[in-house]
Design a protein around this motif. Structure first.
Motif, PDB file in Angstrom:
ATOM      1  N   ASP A 259       9.620  13.499  53.969  1.00 26.15           N
ATOM      2  CA  ASP A 259       9.442  14.445  52.869  1.00 26.15           C
ATOM      3  C   ASP A 259      10.729  14.564  52.056  1.00 26.15           C
ATOM      4  OD1 ASP A 259       6.877  14.949  53.676  1.00 26.15           O
ATOM      5  OD2 ASP A 259       7.274  16.961  54.464  1.00 26.15           O
ATOM      6  N   THR A 260      10.579  14.779  50.750  1.00 24.90           N
ATOM      7  CA  THR A 260      11.720  14.981  49.861  1.00 24.90           C
ATOM      8  C   THR A 260      11.549  16.287  49.114  1.00 24.90           C
ATOM      9  OG1 THR A 260      12.016  12.590  49.567  1.00 24.90           O
ATOM     10  CG2 THR A 260      13.046  14.033  47.943  1.00 24.90           C
ATOM     11  N   TRP A 261      12.556  17.151  49.197  1.00 16.89           N
ATOM     12  CA  TRP A 261      12.565  18.421  48.479  1.00 16.89           C
ATOM     13  C   TRP A 261      13.738  18.438  47.510  1.00 16.89           C
ATOM     14  CZ3 TRP A 261      11.827  23.104  52.343  1.00 16.89           C
ATOM     15  CH2 TRP A 261      10.637  22.926  53.064  1.00 16.89           C
ATOM     16  N   LYS A 262      13.623  19.232  46.449  1.00 19.38           N
ATOM     17  CA  LYS A 262      14.784  19.582  45.638  1.00 19.38           C
ATOM     18  C   LYS A 262      15.384  20.856  46.220  1.00 19.38           C
ATOM     19  CE  LYS A 262      13.633  17.384  41.259  1.00 19.38           C
ATOM     20  NZ  LYS A 262      14.780  16.467  41.324  1.00 19.38           N
ATOM     21  N   ALA A 263      16.717  20.907  46.276  1.00 17.49           N
ATOM     22  CA  ALA A 263      17.386  22.055  46.884  1.00 17.49           C
ATOM     23  C   ALA A 263      18.824  22.121  46.408  1.00 17.49           C
ATOM     24  CB  ALA A 263      17.342  21.958  48.404  1.00 17.49           C
ATOM     25  N   ASN A 264      19.412  23.286  46.555  1.00 18.08           N
ATOM     26  CA  ASN A 264      20.858  23.418  46.442  1.00 18.08           C
ATOM     27  C   ASN A 264      21.293  24.590  47.302  1.00 18.08           C
ATOM     28  OD1 ASN A 264      23.487  22.769  45.710  1.00 18.08           O
ATOM     29  ND2 ASN A 264      23.033  22.663  43.521  1.00 18.08           N
ATOM     30  N   PHE A 265      22.583  24.612  47.602  1.00 16.84           N
ATOM     31  CA  PHE A 265      23.159  25.599  48.503  1.00 16.84           C
ATOM     32  C   PHE A 265      24.465  26.081  47.889  1.00 16.84           C
ATOM     33  CE2 PHE A 265      20.853  22.330  50.738  1.00 16.84           C
ATOM     34  CZ  PHE A 265      19.998  23.026  51.576  1.00 16.84           C
ATOM     35  N   PHE A 266      24.713  27.388  47.976  1.00 19.51           N
ATOM     36  CA  PHE A 266      25.888  27.970  47.343  1.00 19.51           C
ATOM     37  C   PHE A 266      26.552  28.987  48.273  1.00 19.51           C
ATOM     38  CE2 PHE A 266      23.048  26.713  43.937  1.00 19.51           C
ATOM     39  CZ  PHE A 266      23.893  26.117  43.015  1.00 19.51           C
ATOM     40  N   ARG A 267      27.802  29.280  47.951  1.00 23.24           N
ATOM     41  CA  ARG A 267      28.503  30.387  48.588  1.00 23.24           C
ATOM     42  C   ARG A 267      29.249  31.166  47.519  1.00 23.24           C
ATOM     43  NH1 ARG A 267      34.097  30.263  52.145  1.00 23.24           N
ATOM     44  NH2 ARG A 267      34.253  32.523  52.411  1.00 23.24           N
ATOM     45  N   LEU A 268      29.208  32.491  47.597  1.00 25.92           N
ATOM     46  CA  LEU A 268      30.004  33.383  46.755  1.00 25.92           C
ATOM     47  C   LEU A 268      30.992  34.094  47.661  1.00 25.92           C
ATOM     48  CD1 LEU A 268      28.747  32.887  44.064  1.00 25.92           C
ATOM     49  CD2 LEU A 268      26.853  33.358  45.625  1.00 25.92           C
ATOM     50  N   ASP A 269      32.269  34.126  47.239  1.00 30.89           N
ATOM     51  CA  ASP A 269      33.340  34.586  48.127  1.00 30.89           C
ATOM     52  C   ASP A 269      34.281  35.531  47.396  1.00 30.89           C
ATOM     53  OD1 ASP A 269      35.191  34.834  50.194  1.00 30.89           O
ATOM     54  OD2 ASP A 269      36.206  32.953  49.701  1.00 30.89           O
ATOM     55  N   SER A 270      34.417  36.747  47.924  1.00 29.61           N
ATOM     56  CA  SER A 270      35.388  37.706  47.400  1.00 29.61           C
ATOM     57  C   SER A 270      36.717  37.508  48.128  1.00 29.61           C
ATOM     58  CB  SER A 270      34.883  39.144  47.590  1.00 29.61           C
ATOM     59  OG  SER A 270      33.683  39.352  46.889  1.00 29.61           O
ATOM     60  N   ALA A 271      37.397  36.422  47.806  1.00 32.91           N
ATOM     61  CA  ALA A 271      38.643  36.065  48.488  1.00 32.91           C
ATOM     62  C   ALA A 271      39.799  36.919  47.986  1.00 32.91           C
ATOM     63  CB  ALA A 271      38.948  34.584  48.252  1.00 32.91           C
ATOM     64  N   LYS A 272      40.863  37.009  48.788  1.00 35.73           N
ATOM     65  CA  LYS A 272      42.037  37.773  48.392  1.00 35.73           C
ATOM     66  C   LYS A 272      42.677  37.205  47.127  1.00 35.73           C
ATOM     67  CE  LYS A 272      43.304  39.671  52.916  1.00 35.73           C
ATOM     68  NZ  LYS A 272      43.265  41.095  52.525  1.00 35.73           N
ATOM     69  N   ALA A 273      42.596  35.899  46.954  1.00 36.26           N
ATOM     70  CA  ALA A 273      43.199  35.265  45.780  1.00 36.26           C
ATOM     71  C   ALA A 273      42.328  35.357  44.542  1.00 36.26           C
ATOM     72  CB  ALA A 273      43.504  33.800  46.097  1.00 36.26           C
ATOM     73  N   GLY A 274      41.132  35.907  44.669  1.00 39.11           N
ATOM     74  CA  GLY A 274      40.209  36.011  43.539  1.00 39.11           C
ATOM     75  C   GLY A 274      38.849  35.460  43.893  1.00 39.11           C
ATOM     76  N   ARG A 275      37.863  35.819  43.115  1.00 35.14           N
ATOM     77  CA  ARG A 275      36.485  35.438  43.407  1.00 35.14           C
ATOM     78  C   ARG A 275      36.298  33.934  43.275  1.00 35.14           C
ATOM     79  NH1 ARG A 275      32.038  37.497  44.835  1.00 35.14           N
ATOM     80  NH2 ARG A 275      30.007  36.926  44.011  1.00 35.14           N
ATOM     81  N   LYS A 276      35.528  33.357  44.221  1.00 40.09           N
ATOM     82  CA  LYS A 276      35.286  31.919  44.244  1.00 40.09           C
ATOM     83  C   LYS A 276      33.805  31.635  44.410  1.00 40.09           C
ATOM     84  CE  LYS A 276      39.713  30.765  46.445  1.00 40.09           C
ATOM     85  NZ  LYS A 276      40.356  30.051  47.578  1.00 40.09           N
ATOM     86  N   GLY A 277      33.392  30.491  43.888  1.00 36.02           N
ATOM     87  CA  GLY A 277      32.042  29.994  44.094  1.00 36.02           C
ATOM     88  C   GLY A 277      32.084  28.588  44.647  1.00 36.02           C
ATOM     89  N   TYR A 278      31.139  28.262  45.509  1.00 35.54           N
ATOM     90  CA  TYR A 278      31.029  26.947  46.132  1.00 35.54           C
ATOM     91  C   TYR A 278      29.606  26.441  45.944  1.00 35.54           C
ATOM     92  CZ  TYR A 278      35.092  28.374  49.067  1.00 35.54           C
ATOM     93  OH  TYR A 278      36.312  28.817  49.538  1.00 35.54           O
ATOM     94  N   ALA A 279      29.428  25.128  45.959  1.00 36.61           N
ATOM     95  CA  ALA A 279      28.090  24.541  45.887  1.00 36.61           C
ATOM     96  C   ALA A 279      28.010  23.323  46.793  1.00 36.61           C
ATOM     97  CB  ALA A 279      27.762  24.133  44.457  1.00 36.61           C
ATOM     98  N   TRP A 280      26.787  23.016  47.239  1.00 36.99           N
ATOM     99  CA  TRP A 280      26.582  21.722  47.910  1.00 36.99           C
ATOM    100  C   TRP A 280      26.654  20.617  46.873  1.00 36.99           C
ATOM    101  CZ3 TRP A 280      21.627  19.092  47.225  1.00 36.99           C
ATOM    102  CH2 TRP A 280      21.629  17.815  47.793  1.00 36.99           C
ATOM    103  N   SER A 281      25.864  20.731  45.822  1.00 34.23           N
ATOM    104  CA  SER A 281      25.855  19.752  44.741  1.00 34.23           C
ATOM    105  C   SER A 281      26.205  20.489  43.461  1.00 34.23           C
ATOM    106  CB  SER A 281      24.483  19.101  44.611  1.00 34.23           C
ATOM    107  OG  SER A 281      24.465  18.136  43.587  1.00 34.23           O
ATOM    108  N   ALA A 282      27.302  20.085  42.812  1.00 33.61           N
ATOM    109  CA  ALA A 282      27.779  20.809  41.633  1.00 33.61           C
ATOM    110  C   ALA A 282      26.777  20.710  40.488  1.00 33.61           C
ATOM    111  CB  ALA A 282      29.128  20.231  41.190  1.00 33.61           C
ATOM    112  N   PRO A 283      26.047  21.802  40.159  1.00 35.61           N
ATOM    113  CA  PRO A 283      24.972  21.721  39.182  1.00 35.61           C
ATOM    114  C   PRO A 283      25.454  21.447  37.769  1.00 35.61           C
ATOM    115  CG  PRO A 283      25.339  24.003  39.824  1.00 35.61           C
ATOM    116  CD  PRO A 283      26.179  23.153  40.738  1.00 35.61           C
ATOM    117  N   ARG A 284      26.727  21.727  37.484  1.00 37.76           N
ATOM    118  CA  ARG A 284      27.236  21.517  36.129  1.00 37.76           C
ATOM    119  C   ARG A 284      27.945  20.166  35.984  1.00 37.76           C
ATOM    120  NH1 ARG A 284      29.917  27.512  35.139  1.00 37.76           N
ATOM    121  NH2 ARG A 284      28.131  28.700  35.894  1.00 37.76           N
ATOM    122  N   ASN A 285      27.846  19.322  37.012  1.00 33.97           N
ATOM    123  CA  ASN A 285      28.551  18.038  36.948  1.00 33.97           C
ATOM    124  C   ASN A 285      27.654  16.899  37.391  1.00 33.97           C
ATOM    125  OD1 ASN A 285      30.579  16.099  36.779  1.00 33.97           O
ATOM    126  ND2 ASN A 285      32.120  17.452  37.682  1.00 33.97           N
TER     127      ASN A 285
END
Length: 201
Positions: A174-200
């Motif tokens: 089976d093949t699905w479309k998917a993505n995975f993200f993380r939002l992080d309130s880090a001490k150095a400032g807010r960060k975002g992570y992705a499995w597959s960079a949707p803007r690139n």
């Protein structure tokens, strides 16, 4: 010319090798052998620090996903299901099993175990009154909502019944479309992570 980063576009998910207990500990044989994917910058696809990684597995009736996230500032002050936990610390799963890009599911959890889940019949048209029956558990190494100390990490483990996603059963190939993200309130400032960079892609 700058080389394009190695953007994740496919992730092969293997069938679970043993029964998975959803407790956030990731001590099953399945997780030891599942392919680990390190998450990247959602804009550039470049490396991100601290490290966030995900793994996934399946059986006929459930999709299993696990995140491990290094984190120096564990934060979630929300209390109710479907509160906007994505404004603080959360990991996110976006699933489009039929791959039509017309409707999909959004599943999140915070380091406190608080759930946000939604069905989107169209892009960004959330129906937050939809609820999954997924099991989720987290483990944390640090103290919640205390900016005065330095935390270490947290882990999230999901078991998502595929009937919630209008899928009768998962089958090999089976093949699905998917993505995975993380939002992080880090001490150095807010960060975002992705499995597959949707803007690139």
């Amino acid at each position: 010319m700058k080389a394009k980063p190695d953007i994740h576009s496919r992730y092969q998910v293997f069938k679970a090798e043993d029964e998975i207990t959803i407790d956030g500990k990731l001590d099953e044989k399945t997780w030891a052998s599942a392919t680990e994917v390190v998450m990247v910058d959602p804009v550039t696809g470049g490396k991100m620090f601290p490290k966030t990684a995900l793994r996934a597995a399946w059986d006929e009736k459930k999709l299993y996903v696990a995140f491990t996230a290094e984190d120096d500032n564990l934060e979630c002050t929300y209390k109710k299901r479907d509160d906007p936990i994505y404004d603080q610390d959360a990991v996110e799963i976006f699933l489009d099993p039929d791959g039509d890009q017309k409707n999909y599911y959004e599943l999140q959890v915070s380091p406190t175990g608080l759930i946000f889940d939604s069905f989107l019949p169209e892009y960004r048209k959330n129906q937050n009154d939809w609820s999954s029956t997924m099991e989720v558990a987290v483990q944390t190494d640090g103290t919640m909502n205390n900016k005065e100390d330095v935390d270490k990490s947290w882990t999230a483990e999901f078991a998502i019944p595929v009937e919630d996603l209008k899928v009768e059963a998962i089958k090999a190939g089976d093949t699905w479309k998917a993505n995975f993200f993380r939002l992080d309130s880090a001490k150095a400032g807010r960060k975002g992570y992705a499995w597959s960079a949707p803007r690139n892609n």
